[in-house]
Enzyme design. Structure first.
Site, PDB file in Angstrom:
ATOM      1  N   SER A 280      -5.657  -0.488  -5.057  1.00 49.93           N
ATOM      2  CA  SER A 280      -5.708   0.979  -5.096  1.00 49.93           C
ATOM      3  C   SER A 280      -7.103   1.551  -5.300  1.00 49.93           C
ATOM      4  O   SER A 280      -7.264   2.779  -5.256  1.00 49.93           O
ATOM      5  CB  SER A 280      -4.777   1.508  -6.191  1.00 49.93           C
ATOM      6  OG  SER A 280      -3.428   1.393  -5.782  1.00 49.93           O
TER       7      SER A 280
ATOM      8  N   SER B 275      -1.834   6.732  -9.462  1.00 50.36           N
ATOM      9  CA  SER B 275      -2.055   5.881  -8.287  1.00 50.36           C
ATOM     10  C   SER B 275      -0.836   5.921  -7.361  1.00 50.36           C
ATOM     11  O   SER B 275      -0.443   4.915  -6.766  1.00 50.36           O
ATOM     12  CB  SER B 275      -2.341   4.433  -8.714  1.00 50.36           C
ATOM     13  OG  SER B 275      -3.024   3.742  -7.697  1.00 50.36           O
TER      14      SER B 275
ATOM     15  N   LYS C  86      -8.165   3.956  -2.739  1.00 48.69           N
ATOM     16  CA  LYS C  86      -7.835   5.377  -2.813  1.00 48.69           C
ATOM     17  C   LYS C  86      -9.083   6.236  -3.036  1.00 48.69           C
ATOM     18  O   LYS C  86      -9.060   7.449  -2.753  1.00 48.69           O
ATOM     19  CB  LYS C  86      -6.819   5.621  -3.912  1.00 48.69           C
ATOM     20  CG  LYS C  86      -5.413   5.096  -3.598  1.00 48.69           C
ATOM     21  CD  LYS C  86      -4.454   5.426  -4.734  1.00 48.69           C
ATOM     22  CE  LYS C  86      -3.001   5.099  -4.382  1.00 48.69           C
ATOM     23  NZ  LYS C  86      -2.692   3.670  -4.420  1.00 48.69           N
TER      24      LYS C  86
END
Length: 408
Positions: free
Chosen positions: A118, A176, A121
Site C-alpha cells: 500500500s 489504507s 497509494k
C-alpha cells in the site's frame, strides 16, 4: 575570310580551355584537401566536446566500488566523525534522504525492484488528488466496488451512500482502504486509465523502477517499485499541501448512515499504537501484503530539517520491525546531517541547456549552432556533410570562373 576566322577562333578557344583545365583541376584538388581537413576537424571537435551523457556511469561507479545508488549493499560516504549506519536494519532495501534537497544520505539496494504493497497509494494520491476537488460529493454505485482483492484493507465504503472526495482520501491515507481507492479511481476515469496515469507520473518524477498494475498496491504480477522510487513519491507528496495534510492525520471520522465512526491512521510511528510514537513524524504511508511483507515511507521533521525514509520487507523482528527499523534510520539521518556526503539524489536530472549563441558576429553564431546540432549526427554523417559543403564550394568557384571567361 569568314570561314577561316571561325576556324582560327575555334582553335584558340580549344587551346584556352586546355590551358584552363589544369588550373581548374588544381583548384578542385586544393578545395577538396581543405574540405577533408575541415571534416577531420569536425570529427576531432566532436570527440572533444560531445555533450551526450555517458551510458552506464552509475553502474561503472558501482563496479569500481564508489558509493552509488546502483551499487549492491549499503552505500554511504561518511566524513570524519560521522555516526555508523545502524546495524540492526534487516530490511531487504532501504533509503534515507533529505526531503528538502533530495540528497540521499545512505541507502541499501535502493533500486532493487520489490512489491510495494500500500505504499503505492502515495503514487496514487500524487496522480489523482490534484484533479478531484475535496468538496465534491459522490454517491457510490455497486460496480465501483467490484474487483476488490480478497483480504484487502477497507475503510467501509458502501454502495448508494454519498461521500465527499475528502472523506474518501481520509479512507485511503488513514485506513489504507482499497474500497476508497476504487471509487476515487472511478472518478478519475477508471481503473486501467488510472494505472497508466500512475505509470506516467512515476516516469515524470524520475522513478523508473516502478510498474503499476493495481493502483491500490494489491499484489499483482509484475507490480514493483523500489526504496528509491518510494522515497521520490514521499518527498513529492510532502510538497503538496493536501497530500501532506492527509498523511499527517492521526485520526478522523468516517461517514455512515446518519452517523460516523472513528478511523485511525495505520502508520504506528504517527499514532503510537503498539510502538513508541516517533517525535516530529509527519507521515507518509505504510503497507503490507503477503507477497511484499511490510513496507513503509516515513517522514519526520527536527530542527528545521526534514528526512524521508523508506523501508522494504524487514527479514526479522516481527510485524513491528518496519517501524523500529525506520526509527533507527531516522535517528541516524538526523545525527549524520552535515557529516556525510550524498550518494545520490531524489531529484531527476534536468536536460542540459543548449549553449547560447554569441551575438557578436554571424560566423560565431554559426559555430554555436554547429556545437548544438552536430554532436547528434553520426561521425560518418558529419564527414559527408563537410564533404558536401566542400563539393558545392568547388562547383560554385569553377562556375563563377568559367562563367566570367565565357561572358568576357
Amino acid at each position: 575570310m569568314t570561314i577561316g576566322f571561325s576556324s582560327r577562333a575555334s582553335r584558340v578557344a580549344r587551346a584556352s580551355r586546355g590551358a584552363r583545365a589544369p588550373r581548374a583541376a588544381r583548384i578542385a584538388v586544393c578545395c577538396t584537401a581543405v574540405c577533408a581537413l575541415g571534416a577531420l576537424a569536425v570529427v576531432t571537435d566532436l570527440e572533444a566536446v560531445d555533450p551526450r551523457p555517458e551510458t552506464g556511469t552509475q553502474d561503472a561507479k558501482a563496479a569500481q566500488g564508489s558509493p552509488s545508488l546502483y551499487g549492491q549493499g549499503t552505500q554511504v560516504r561518511p566524513r570524519a566523525g560521522a555516526p555508523e549506519v545502524p546495524q540492526d536494519v534487516s530490511a531487504v532495501s532501504w533509503l534515507v534522504a533529505d526531503a528538502d534537497s533530495g540528497a540521499v544520505l545512505a541507502a541499501h539496494d535502493a533500486h532493487r525492484k520489490l512489491p510495494p504493497a500500500s505504499t503505492l497509494k502515495a503514487l496514487f494520491a500524487l496522480t489523482v488528488l490534484p484533479g478531484l476537488p475535496a468538496g465534491l460529493r459522490h454517491t457510490v454505485k455497486s460496480e465501483e466496488l467490484a474487483g476488490i482483492g480478497a483480504g484487502s484493507s477497507l475503510v467501509g465504503v458502501k454502495e448508494n451512500r454519498t461521500y465527499t472526495v475528502a472523506d474518501l482520501w481520509r479512507g485511503v491515507f488513514l485506513s489504507s482502504g482499497n474500497d476508497a481507492v476504487r471509487v476515487l479511481a472511478h472518478l478519475n476515469g477508471g481503473w486501467k486509465a488510472t494505472a497508466q496515469q500512475m505509470r506516467d507520473k512515476a516516469r515524470a518524477l524520475g522513478a523508473r523502477d516502478t510498474h503499476v498494475v493495481s493502483p491500490d498496491g494489491y499484489d499483482a504480477p509484475g507490480q514493483v517499485s523500489s526504496a528509491y522510487d518510494l522515497a521520490v513519491f514521499g518527498r513529492a507528496g510532502l510538497r503538496n499541501a493536501e497530500f501532506a495534510g492527509y498523511c499527517a492525520t492521526a485520526s478522523a471520522k468516517f461517514p455512515a448512515d446518519g452517523w460516523s465512526f472513528g478511523i485511525q491512521n495505520t502508520n504506528r510511528l504517527l499514532t503510537g499504537a503498539g510502538v513508541e510514537r516517533y517525535p516530529g513524524l509527519i507521515g507518509v504511508k505504510n503497507g503490507y501484503t503477503t507477497n511484499a511483507g511490510n513496507t513503509l515511507i516515513a517522514a519526520a521533521k527536527r530542527g528545521g530539517r526534514t528526512l524521508v525514509v523508506t523501508v522494504m520487507r524487514p527479514e526479522s523482528g516481527g510485524g513491528f520491525a518496519v517501524y523500529e527499523e525506520a526509527r533507527s534510520l531516522l535517528d541516524w539521518g538526523f545525527a549524520a546531517a552535515g557529516r556525510v556526503d550524498a550518494v545520490g539524489s531524489l531529484v531527476p536530472p534536468r536536460p542540459a541547456a543548449a549553449p547560447q549563441a554569441d551575438p557578436g558576429s554571424l560566423p560565431a553564431v554559426r559555430a554555436e549552432a554547429a556545437e548544438v546540432t552536430v554532436p547528434d549526427w553520426p561521425v560518418v554523417g558529419a564527414i559527408t556533410g563537410a564533404a558536401g559543403v566542400g563539393a558545392a564550394a568547388v562547383a560554385l568557384a569553377l562556375r563563377l570562373r568559367f562563367g566570367r571567361s565565357a561572358r568576357g
